[in-house]
Design a protein around this motif. Structure first.
Motif, PDB file in Angstrom:
ATOM      1  N   GLN A   9       0.836  -1.204   0.000  1.00  0.00           N
ATOM      2  CA  GLN A   9       0.000   0.000   0.000  1.00  0.00           C
ATOM      3  C   GLN A   9       0.870   1.253   0.000  1.00  0.00           C
ATOM      4  O   GLN A   9       0.591   2.194  -0.735  1.00  0.00           O
ATOM      5  N   LEU A  10       1.906   1.271   0.824  1.00  0.00           N
ATOM      6  CA  LEU A  10       2.818   2.415   0.865  1.00  0.00           C
ATOM      7  C   LEU A  10       3.455   2.651  -0.500  1.00  0.00           C
ATOM      8  O   LEU A  10       3.574   3.793  -0.941  1.00  0.00           O
ATOM      9  N   ARG A  11       3.862   1.588  -1.152  1.00  0.00           N
ATOM     10  CA  ARG A  11       4.470   1.715  -2.476  1.00  0.00           C
ATOM     11  C   ARG A  11       3.485   2.331  -3.465  1.00  0.00           C
ATOM     12  O   ARG A  11       3.810   3.273  -4.181  1.00  0.00           O
ATOM     13  N   ARG A  12       2.253   1.839  -3.470  1.00  0.00           N
ATOM     14  CA  ARG A  12       1.233   2.362  -4.389  1.00  0.00           C
ATOM     15  C   ARG A  12       0.875   3.818  -4.064  1.00  0.00           C
ATOM     16  O   ARG A  12       0.727   4.643  -4.965  1.00  0.00           O
ATOM     17  N   LEU A  13       0.718   4.113  -2.788  1.00  0.00           N
ATOM     18  CA  LEU A  13       0.391   5.481  -2.394  1.00  0.00           C
ATOM     19  C   LEU A  13       1.525   6.439  -2.743  1.00  0.00           C
ATOM     20  O   LEU A  13       1.280   7.573  -3.165  1.00  0.00           O
ATOM     21  N   ASN A  14       2.750   5.989  -2.581  1.00  0.00           N
ATOM     22  CA  ASN A  14       3.897   6.817  -2.933  1.00  0.00           C
ATOM     23  C   ASN A  14       3.926   7.105  -4.430  1.00  0.00           C
ATOM     24  O   ASN A  14       4.208   8.237  -4.848  1.00  0.00           O
ATOM     25  N   GLN A  15       3.603   6.119  -5.255  1.00  0.00           N
ATOM     26  CA  GLN A  15       3.532   6.337  -6.703  1.00  0.00           C
ATOM     27  C   GLN A  15       2.474   7.383  -7.037  1.00  0.00           C
ATOM     28  O   GLN A  15       2.694   8.263  -7.867  1.00  0.00           O
ATOM     29  N   THR A  16       1.336   7.275  -6.391  1.00  0.00           N
ATOM     30  CA  THR A  16       0.258   8.237  -6.634  1.00  0.00           C
ATOM     31  C   THR A  16       0.682   9.629  -6.181  1.00  0.00           C
ATOM     32  O   THR A  16       0.462  10.615  -6.893  1.00  0.00           O
TER      33      THR A  16
END
Length: 85
Positions: A9-16
């Motif tokens: 989730q952190l990885r995806r949120l960081n991309q966003t």
């Protein structure tokens, strides 16, 4: 929640966050990313979500805490709870 799920989730949120970070400089813009229109309030909400997950994972979140405390009125203006402790 498992650590693996939070890390993903952190990885995806960081991309966003990276994709819409221009909103920090131009809060009146709207950014289209992944089929969604993102506004400044979305950027702030995303930062709170990242903060919560990062804290759960044991990351240093001191910079977030300073930002939230400094910009409490900004978060309140957008109807967001900035006290995330």
């Amino acid at each position: 929640m498992s650590t693996t799920w939070r890390t993903e989730q952190l990885r995806r949120l960081n991309q966003t966050m990276k994709a819409i970070e221009i909103l920090a400089e131009y809060p009146d813009l709207t950014v289209i990313y992944q089929g969604k229109a993102w506004g400044y309030r979305d950027l702030l909400e995303l930062s709170v979500r990242i903060f919560r997950l990062a804290r759960q994972e044991g990351f240093d979140v001191h910079a977030f805490e300073l930002w939230f405390a400094k910009d409490a009125e900004l978060f309140a203006h957008y109807g967001l709870e900035w006290r995330v402790g």
